[in-house]
Design an enzyme around this catalytic site. Structure first.
Site, mmCIF file in Angstrom:
data_model
loop_
_atom_site.group_PDB
_atom_site.id
_atom_site.type_symbol
_atom_site.label_atom_id
_atom_site.label_comp_id
_atom_site.label_asym_id
_atom_site.label_seq_id
_atom_site.Cartn_x
_atom_site.Cartn_y
_atom_site.Cartn_z
ATOM 1 N N HIS A 327 50.819 -56.095 -0.347
ATOM 2 C CA HIS A 327 51.877 -55.356 0.346
ATOM 3 C C HIS A 327 52.489 -56.137 1.514
ATOM 4 O O HIS A 327 53.566 -55.790 1.989
ATOM 5 C CB HIS A 327 51.278 -54.035 0.859
ATOM 6 C CG HIS A 327 52.254 -52.923 1.012
ATOM 7 N ND1 HIS A 327 53.567 -53.136 1.362
ATOM 8 C CD2 HIS A 327 52.121 -51.583 0.857
ATOM 9 C CE1 HIS A 327 54.186 -51.959 1.430
ATOM 10 N NE2 HIS A 327 53.339 -51.017 1.116
ATOM 11 N N LYS A 406 64.826 -33.156 -10.582
ATOM 12 C CA LYS A 406 65.949 -33.367 -9.656
ATOM 13 C C LYS A 406 67.142 -32.473 -9.970
ATOM 14 O O LYS A 406 67.814 -31.963 -9.071
ATOM 15 C CB LYS A 406 66.363 -34.849 -9.728
ATOM 16 C CG LYS A 406 67.445 -35.218 -8.722
ATOM 17 C CD LYS A 406 67.712 -36.700 -8.712
ATOM 18 C CE LYS A 406 68.460 -37.147 -9.947
ATOM 19 N NZ LYS A 406 68.867 -38.564 -9.865
ATOM 20 N N LEU A 414 69.641 -28.617 -2.696
ATOM 21 C CA LEU A 414 68.498 -29.003 -1.868
ATOM 22 C C LEU A 414 68.166 -30.459 -2.142
ATOM 23 O O LEU A 414 68.127 -30.877 -3.290
ATOM 24 C CB LEU A 414 67.276 -28.139 -2.209
ATOM 25 C CG LEU A 414 67.428 -26.630 -1.983
ATOM 26 C CD1 LEU A 414 66.234 -25.884 -2.554
ATOM 27 C CD2 LEU A 414 67.601 -26.301 -0.503
ATOM 28 N N HIS A 415 67.920 -31.238 -1.077
ATOM 29 C CA HIS A 415 67.601 -32.656 -1.267
ATOM 30 C C HIS A 415 66.251 -32.769 -1.984
ATOM 31 O O HIS A 415 65.243 -32.237 -1.495
ATOM 32 C CB HIS A 415 67.547 -33.366 0.083
ATOM 33 C CG HIS A 415 67.558 -34.849 -0.034
ATOM 34 N ND1 HIS A 415 66.531 -35.547 -0.661
ATOM 35 C CD2 HIS A 415 68.466 -35.795 0.358
ATOM 36 C CE1 HIS A 415 66.805 -36.839 -0.621
ATOM 37 N NE2 HIS A 415 67.968 -37.011 -0.017
ATOM 38 N N PRO A 416 66.196 -33.472 -3.144
ATOM 39 C CA PRO A 416 64.962 -33.515 -3.940
ATOM 40 C C PRO A 416 63.760 -34.067 -3.168
ATOM 41 O O PRO A 416 62.644 -33.569 -3.302
ATOM 42 C CB PRO A 416 65.302 -34.431 -5.122
ATOM 43 C CG PRO A 416 66.782 -34.525 -5.151
ATOM 44 C CD PRO A 416 67.280 -34.232 -3.787
ATOM 45 N N ASP A 417 63.980 -35.089 -2.353
ATOM 46 C CA ASP A 417 62.863 -35.681 -1.613
ATOM 47 C C ASP A 417 62.338 -34.702 -0.569
ATOM 48 O O ASP A 417 61.127 -34.505 -0.435
ATOM 49 C CB ASP A 417 63.294 -36.982 -0.939
ATOM 50 C CG ASP A 417 62.160 -37.563 -0.093
ATOM 51 O OD1 ASP A 417 61.099 -37.851 -0.667
ATOM 52 O OD2 ASP A 417 62.311 -37.691 1.134
ATOM 53 N N TYR A 439 52.946 -39.082 7.190
ATOM 54 C CA TYR A 439 53.802 -40.275 7.252
ATOM 55 C C TYR A 439 54.631 -40.303 5.982
ATOM 56 O O TYR A 439 54.082 -40.254 4.889
ATOM 57 C CB TYR A 439 52.906 -41.520 7.319
ATOM 58 C CG TYR A 439 53.587 -42.857 7.085
ATOM 59 C CD1 TYR A 439 53.890 -43.689 8.153
ATOM 60 C CD2 TYR A 439 53.917 -43.292 5.797
ATOM 61 C CE1 TYR A 439 54.504 -44.932 7.940
ATOM 62 C CE2 TYR A 439 54.534 -44.521 5.583
ATOM 63 C CZ TYR A 439 54.818 -45.331 6.654
ATOM 64 O OH TYR A 439 55.422 -46.542 6.439
ATOM 65 N N THR A 452 60.526 -50.873 7.142
ATOM 66 C CA THR A 452 60.310 -49.427 7.131
ATOM 67 C C THR A 452 60.179 -48.850 8.537
ATOM 68 O O THR A 452 59.930 -49.578 9.498
ATOM 69 C CB THR A 452 59.017 -49.071 6.368
ATOM 70 O OG1 THR A 452 57.917 -49.734 6.997
ATOM 71 C CG2 THR A 452 59.091 -49.482 4.904
#
Length: 574
Positions: A327, A406, A414-417, A439, A452
């Site tokens: 990562h 979605k 509505l925002h999917p996330d 988080y 990020t």
């Protein structure tokens, strides 16, 4: 002339890097205001009052001084956070990174043309490898399209780290070596490393100026597979990469001291385009249940993957695939991108190779044989045992939720996330009877070398909604109202984070300035509410949207008693 014209009008992958804006430093007042809001769900009146006082004292005292020093630092750097983040989040970390830091995931080809089937591992492997190598060539030629939001280009620097990149262990701090070059910049390695049954092989994928075809790659893989399955296993040097970092650094130094050839072999693995792992296991997988293959991608055989490599492409015995990546050099969106490219090409070609079967006269793969002694063999045995013990403590579940996806959330505006994040808050609240500090990854790629920011999903609005859902006396109208307030709050915070107005990285910067100046750690960071609300990487819920494609993946939770929750959203399923 015509060639020059097309050359100049075509967008190049890295062409906007020099014109991207610098990462901003948010205002201290705004950051502290947001921080106070974020601790509210985890405090009673008395605790909150005490934290409020600590924050005010910080703002009017040492905080202001540290902030000024941070602004000074930012003047001389296009990204004031970059080096710090790399060190603090990745390179200084001493716990084993293969399990605790790497991300991994399954390939979804089995959902269409490649259902699990023994005897297909090598042929499918040659095709999937070829598509990956084509992507490498597109990157070399800078033909991977620039990611944009509207007309605004995003930072593409992380794509330089996908191929020919490796982390190298150090006694106190690791380092990243990247050997990748675009065609404009010059030559770059063109060999891959293949790991099979504890042995390591390398071969060039370019022959006489041309990329090998799948039949040619198949010949190389078949040679390696046959050799490894008819002769004794190798020592499994790769298992050392799963060890605690300082431990691995010392083992590596010992290995190099045994024989200078060992160093040359390590260099060949580090500089290889990618590591191709041949696994003997056959994980179970169905379109509704990805649990076993996801677990095997993350915690499979340590002797056939190089934990420090930016990209391990894993091939299982039943013809299904996965990957495991370090990562440190990049975030998962890079791998999502290459995986999607490969997936689309496999779909387009119906899972087959439709070109010539002709195989040129190509040199056979070279085996890298390490000189080992009793100590190295003991180190390997110890590394394997430790890894298995740690891995047995991770539970991985990857089921598909197929009632809707979605399409329906979008239809309801509505925002999917945000929808999933709030559902997650409610699930945690129902299970544990309290809010869960969370988080969520927000991206900051509008800025030069941006990666990020922390988006804290457990807002006061989310908690109030969860409470209303648990209270039978609350009307449907009131629940709906509270839900929409929680949605609005989440969407605004996410927008702020992407625009460089998050507060977690800002606070980290202030803490690191204090450390660099040799000052005592400010009380803000030792206040119990700081870690109780997730500060210092103590989030009990570690979450990220992997995207709206078929690609998915996992990372282990941040804390021992926590959840890692990684999800992708399709039109009809989650």
């Amino acid at each position: 002339m015509e060639n020059q014209l097309t050359e100049s009008t075509e967008e190049r992958t890295f062409q906007y890097q020099d014109t991207l804006p610098s990462l901003p430093v948010p205002s201290l007042e705004e950051s502290l205001k947001k921080y106070l809001e974020s601790v509210r769900p985890f405090a009673n009146e008395e605790e909150y009052k005490k934290t409020d006082e600590i924050v005010q004292k910080f703002q009017n005292g040492i905080g202001e001084k540290l902030h000024q020093k941070l602004l000074e630092r930012a003047k001389g750097k296009r990204n004031w956070l970059e080096e710090w983040w790399l060190n603090v989040a990745y390179l200084d970390v001493r716990i084993p990174s293969q399990l605790n830091v790497n991300f991994a995931g399954p390939a979804t080809h089995f959902e269409h043309y490649w259902p699990p089937k023994e005897g297909t591992q090598l042929e499918r492997g040659s095709i999937i490898l070829w598509h990956n190598l084509n992507y490498w060539q597109l990157l070399r030629k800078e033909k991977v399209p620039v990611h944009k939001v509207g007309n605004t280009p995003l930072d593409m620097n992380q794509f330089r780290m996908l191929f020919s990149t490796c982390k190298v262990p150090g006694i106190t701090r690791d380092s990243i070596r990247s050997y990748f070059r675009t065609e404009r910049e010059g030559r770059c390695p063109n060999h891959i490393a293949v790991l099979c049954r504890g042995r390591v092989f390398v071969f060039d994928v370019i022959h006489e100026g041309c990329l090998m075809t799948p039949p040619e790659l198949l010949r190389q893989l078949t040679y390696i597979h046959k050799k490894c399955h008819s002769e004794p296993d190798g020592p499994g040097i790769a298992a050392l990469t799963s060890e605690e970092r300082t431990q691995w650094a010392k083992a590596r130094e010992h290995l190099i001291g045994l024989d200078p050839e060992n160093f040359i072999s390590l260099e060949k693995i580090q500089s290889s385009l990618l590591v191709y792992s041949i696994e003997d296991s056959s994980p179970h997988v169905t379109p509704e249940d990805y649990s076993q293959i996801t677990a095997m991608a993350l915690i499979g055989d340590t002797t056939v993957r190089w934990g420090d490599k930016s990209y391990n492409l894993i091939s299982f015995s039943n013809g299904v695939f996965g990957s495991c990546c370090d990562h440190a050099p990049f975030d998962a969106m890079v791998l999502v991108n290459v995986s999607y490219y490969v997936e689309e090409n496999i779909l387009e070609n119906e899972g087959r190779w439709k070109g010539s079967d002709k195989v040129r006269d190509i040199p056979l793969p070279e085996e890298l044989v390490f000189t080992v002694d009793e100590k190295v063999l003991n180190d390997i045995t110890q590394a394997k045992a430790r890894y298995l013990k740690e891995a047995s403590d991770v539970q991985i579940v990857a089921y598909a939720f197929t009632s809707f996806g979605k399409k329906l959330t979008k239809k309801q505006r509505l925002h999917p996330d945000t929808f999933i994040q709030l559902a997650l808050q409610l699930a945690y609240y129902r299970l544990h009877g309290r809010p869960g500090c969370c988080y969520e990854t927000a991206m900051t790629r509008y800025f030069y070398h941006g990666r990020t920011e922390t988006m804290r999903s457990c807002t006061l609005e989310a908690v109030r909604w969860c409470q209303s859902m648990q209270d039978p006396s609350t009307s449907l109208r009131e629940r709906r109202q509270k839900m929409l307030q929680a949605f609005t709050k989440h969407n605004k915070l996410m927008k702020d984070c992407s625009a460089g107005k998050g507060f977690d990285r800002h606070l980290l910067g202030l803490l690191l300035i204090a450390k660099e100046e040799g000052l005592p750690v400010p009380e803000l960071f030792t206040d119990p509410l700081f870690s109780k609300s997730g500060g210092g990487g103590n989030f009990v819920l570690s979450t990220s949207l992997v995207g709206y494609l078929r690609v998915q993946g996992v990372v282990v939770p941040m804390v021992h008693n926590g959840y890692g929750f990684f999800y992708h959203i399709r039109d009809d399923r989650l």
